[in-house]
Design an enzyme around this catalytic site. Structure first.
Site, short mmCIF file in Angstrom:
data_model
loop_
_atom_site.label_atom_id
_atom_site.label_comp_id
_atom_site.label_asym_id
_atom_site.label_seq_id
_atom_site.Cartn_x
_atom_site.Cartn_y
_atom_site.Cartn_z
N GLY A 63 0.44 -1.05 0.04
CA GLY A 63 0.04 0.33 -0.42
C GLY A 63 0.58 1.28 0.29
O GLY A 63 0.46 2.40 -0.72
N TRP A 79 2.43 1.26 -3.04
CA TRP A 79 1.60 2.17 -4.38
C TRP A 79 1.34 3.32 -4.06
O TRP A 79 1.39 4.19 -5.88
CB TRP A 79 0.14 1.93 -3.45
CG TRP A 79 -1.25 1.91 -4.55
CD1 TRP A 79 -1.24 1.68 -5.84
CD2 TRP A 79 -1.84 3.24 -4.65
NE1 TRP A 79 -3.06 1.89 -6.36
CE2 TRP A 79 -2.77 3.15 -5.58
CE3 TRP A 79 -1.56 4.29 -3.82
CZ2 TRP A 79 -4.12 4.55 -5.52
CZ3 TRP A 79 -2.97 4.94 -3.38
CH2 TRP A 79 -3.89 4.97 -4.55
N HIS A 80 2.17 4.82 -3.51
CA HIS A 80 1.95 6.03 -3.75
C HIS A 80 3.12 6.29 -4.42
O HIS A 80 3.23 6.86 -5.33
CB HIS A 80 2.32 6.21 -2.33
CG HIS A 80 1.03 6.30 -1.55
ND1 HIS A 80 0.01 5.19 -0.49
CD2 HIS A 80 -0.68 7.12 -1.29
CE1 HIS A 80 -0.57 4.94 0.18
NE2 HIS A 80 -1.38 6.53 -0.63
N GLY A 81 3.61 5.64 -4.60
CA GLY A 81 5.30 5.79 -4.99
C GLY A 81 6.57 4.88 -5.33
O GLY A 81 7.02 4.29 -3.79
N PHE A 94 -0.19 10.59 -7.63
CA PHE A 94 -0.05 9.43 -7.76
C PHE A 94 -0.65 9.00 -8.42
O PHE A 94 -1.40 7.22 -8.45
CB PHE A 94 -1.30 9.02 -6.39
CG PHE A 94 0.24 9.22 -5.14
CD1 PHE A 94 1.46 9.18 -4.63
CD2 PHE A 94 -0.60 9.81 -3.73
CE1 PHE A 94 2.16 9.65 -3.02
CE2 PHE A 94 -0.26 10.32 -2.85
CZ PHE A 94 1.30 10.41 -2.71
#
Lengths: 454, 291
Positions: free
Chosen positions: A312, A315-317, A454
């Protein structure tokens, strides 16, 4: 084209007017698809082809997976994850400023493409579509329906991440008389107010968290700014989500609620049922549960939590800071899990308030890794929070302004909503009107939504 | 409640707040000084005040380096510091040059000429319509509160404190971390093209304002020793001195460098800023009597 631009206002007005024309009722879905393509292509026309590849590819795998789920579902998911991985994490391995990255021209072109806006969101939509519809063994939806689900413009860039089984049944003719105008207005006004009044104004102060500006801050101001950033990121993302939900209602689609007063959570697991709800729901449904969830013993549950939160974060970067942020949240979930039942049994107000404070402070401290994805910078900032400053010319912050711009978040979390749904119901429209005026008068300097990156 | 009635009441609520703020702006607008929550805000406050008040005798334009020379440090009356923290001296000079009346002397900082002119700011302050239709109620309330707590100081009010400050020994703040950061930044890029472009623009602007009767002097504020040798500082100095070789064009700032300290190698600390201010005033008095 951002939600706060005048161009977006004109765009929505035109699409809305055309959408409810009786003559165009049969083409409502096509109109929304076209409008969404225009919205996406307005900023990055060169990436429309990628969006088309993602949608057509997903549709193809959906049709195949409906015939043979065991083979084609994993292929379809892998196709989408490969898209995400290629665009999001390629920068870990290449320098886009280099004149030529590889000798093969088409690949060189692909490698130099910028990060497509909203890719993290539409890839999750694609996976949800593949999993949900093949599980239901539904008949294949129309291609335009698939297009609309994936690229519906209010949610295309930053969510909320809508599950296919929730969205697809809503695709049917819409009528002007059915529009929930008041509800839509409340969402849209709330969204713009939190973005323009709270987030953009707080951003003028929290920009000092950036490196090397934070070197000029006094110790107590480093603490203050972290808490202000906590309010800002909430206001910013709540703002976007609220506008998206309101716009969805204007076009007859109900999108999921993304935030539910997250800063009153008394545990970290509760926080994740109140913060970015659509993402945590997605991760639980499509990652945590397939990994085994809590069905294979305590240690496997802990491992699953760490995997889900770590992914998770990523997933943002592609950054160590995002990974750390996710893993530390995972660790907090693991640490509290054995204690949850005992904590829940102690039920008096002071203890609940203390738990809320602990959760809020921990969540807030972890935002440092979010704001400063460079791990060294984040550690440098944190270290400065615990050492006295010696800078003779520190940056001056106005504490009164900080308080006044944070106040809406605080008031909202104090839970006055029932009051406006009961005794003060008559005052509700005036309150929203005042918010509209205030967001116009007191709007902070324009900044893009934090989650756009994102 | 029907949707139409709800929306009408909502509009009425917005209208009431807007009308109240509109009236308040008409009543108090001219005298409001918004607090500078950011450097951008500080810029707007400074420039709005310059346009609203009578034209001063002397104006300083510069970057954050000159911004540290507070107006109350100067004993010279009628002096206004229009330095823009985070901005360029050229932006300040453009704005001053576009006003219908000019000050007698314009002092232009020559240290930071690698930043582009803020065209939006120049445009905004060249139109003359600086008073907004509505004031910002929250900022206005905080401004009133801040002004009550910290009213702007005059030189007479702080003269004693300044004398005491200069009488103290130089500060012993260890700024090595900040100097190293600054040095990295000052060596990072080659500023030649931008500085050449800006030096040319300064030349044009000087010609324009001097045709209208103002006098322009350039000045350089001292950096800490390692920064003086950086690529940014050395390149800028070389280009500017080549563009303005006449020594009469320069305001000499003669100070004992061993007395000066910098917070970060670039920006003077308070005591040093006062010492430099005094040196500038001495040089300015000589320049004005000798013209």
């Amino acid at each position: 084209m951002t939600f706060t631009s005048w161009q977006f206002g004109v765009f929505v007005a035109i699409v809305f007017a055309a959408y409810y024309l009786p003559a165009l009722r049969a083409f409502q879905v096509q109109l929304l698809v076209f409008a969404s393509l225009f919205f996406y292509g307005y900023g990055q026309p060169e990436l429309l082809a990628l969006l088309a590849v993602a949608v057509f590819g997903t549709y193809l795998f959906l049709v195949l997976a409906l015939r043979n789920r065991q083979v084609w579902l994993p292929v379809g998911i892998a196709f989408n994850l490969a898209l995400l991985a290629f665009f999001k994490y390629k920068l870990l391995f290449i320098d886009p400023a280099s004149p030529s990255l590889v000798d093969f021209a088409p690949l060189d072109f692909l490698l130099k493409l910028p990060l497509p806006i909203g890719i993290s969101f539409f890839v999750f939509h694609n996976i949800s579509l593949l999993v949900d519809l093949t599980r239901q063994k539904a008949t294949p939806p129309t291609l335009t329906g698939v297009f609309l689900y994936i690229i519906f413009f209010p949610q295309l860039v930053s969510g909320p991440i809508t599950r296919a089984e929730m969205f697809m049944p809503q695709i049917k003719p819409k009528y002007f008389a059915d529009i929930a105008f008041v509800e839509a207005a409340k969402w849209i006004l709330t969204g713009f107010f939190f973005k323009l009044y709270v987030s953009n104004n707080l951003n003028e102060m929290t920009s000092y968290i950036s490196f090397p500006l934070y070197e000029t801050l006094q110790t107590q101001d480093r603490w203050l700014l972290v808490f202000l950033y906590s309010y800002q990121i909430y206001a910013d993302f709540l703002g976007y989500s609220a506008i998206a939900i309101g716009l969805g209602l204007l076009f007859g689609y109900r999108l999921p609620i993304n935030f539910n007063l997250p800063y009153i959570s008394t545990s970290f697991s509760e926080f994740w049922t109140r913060w970015h709800i659509s993402l945590s729901t997605w991760l639980r449904t499509y990652l945590y549960v397939p990994l085994g969830g809590n069905r294979h013993g305590v240690w496997r549950t802990y491992l699953n939590l760490m995997i889900v939160m770590g992914l998770g974060g990523l997933w943002h970067g592609a950054g160590l800071g995002y990974l750390m942020w996710g893993l530390l949240h995972g660790l907090l979930l693991v640490l509290e899990r054995p204690l949850l039942a005992r904590l829940a049994s102690i039920d008096f107000a002071v203890f609940r308030a203390a738990r809320m404070t602990v959760v809020f402070v921990c969540v807030t401290m972890l935002w440092i890794f979010f704001k400063l994805p460079n791990f060294d910078h984040a550690v440098g900032y944190l270290a400065g929070m615990f050492t006295p400053t010696t800078n003779p010319n520190p940056t001056k912050l106005f504490y009164s302004l900080a308080l006044l711009y944070s106040l809406p978040v605080m008031i909202q979390h104090l839970g006055f909503r029932p009051l406006f749904e009961g005794r003060l119901r008559w005052a509700e429209p005036y309150l929203y009107g005042s918010m509209a005026a205030l967001m116009y008068l007191e709007a902070g300097a324009e900044t893009s939504f934090i989650y756009f990156q994102f | 409640m029907s949707a139409v009635r709800w929306l009408i009441k909502c509009g009425a609520g917005a209208a009431i707040v807007l009308i109240a703020c509109g009236f308040a702006t008409v009543r108090f607008g001219g005298g409001l000084q918004m607090p500078a929550a950011t450097t951008r805000d500080g810029t707007l406050v400074t420039l709005s005040r310059y346009l609203r008040e009578p034209v001063p005798d002397i104006v300083l334009v510069g970057s954050s380096i000159t911004f540290r020379l507070k107006e109350e440090y100067f004993a010279t009356p009628g002096l206004r510091n229009l330095a823009l923290a985070g901005g360029s001296p050229v932006t300040g000079l453009e704005i001053v040059a576009k006003q219908p009346r000019l000050p007698g002397v314009i002092l232009v900082e020559a240290n930071v000429l690698a930043r582009p002119t803020d065209a939006a700011l120049v445009k905004r302050y060249s139109r003359g319509d600086i008073e907004p239709l509505f004031f910002r109620p929250v900022r206005a309330a905080v401004a009133a509160y801040e002004q009550r707590l910290h009213a702007p100081l005059t030189h007479e009010q702080v003269a004693l404190d300044l004398r005491r400050l200069v009488g103290q020994p130089p500060g012993d703040f260890d700024n090595r971390v900040y100097v190293n950061h600054a040095l990295q930044q000052f060596n990072a890029e080659d500023p030649t093209d931008v500085v050449q472009f800006n030096a040319k623009r300064v030349e044009e602007l000087i010609r324009l304002v001097e045709q209208r009767g103002a006098r322009v002097l350039l000045f350089e504020l001292p950096y800490a020793e390692p920064i003086e040798g950086s690529r940014f500082a050395a390149t800028t100095r070389e280009i500017v001195h080549a563009a303005f070789p006449d020594s009469k064009r320069w305001l000499p700032i003669e100070v004992n460098r061993s007395e000066l300290r910098w917070a970060d190698g670039v920006h003077l600390d308070e005591r040093s800023a006062v010492i430099v201010t005094q040196a500038m005033e001495r040089a300015l008095a000589l320049a004005r009597t000798g013209k």
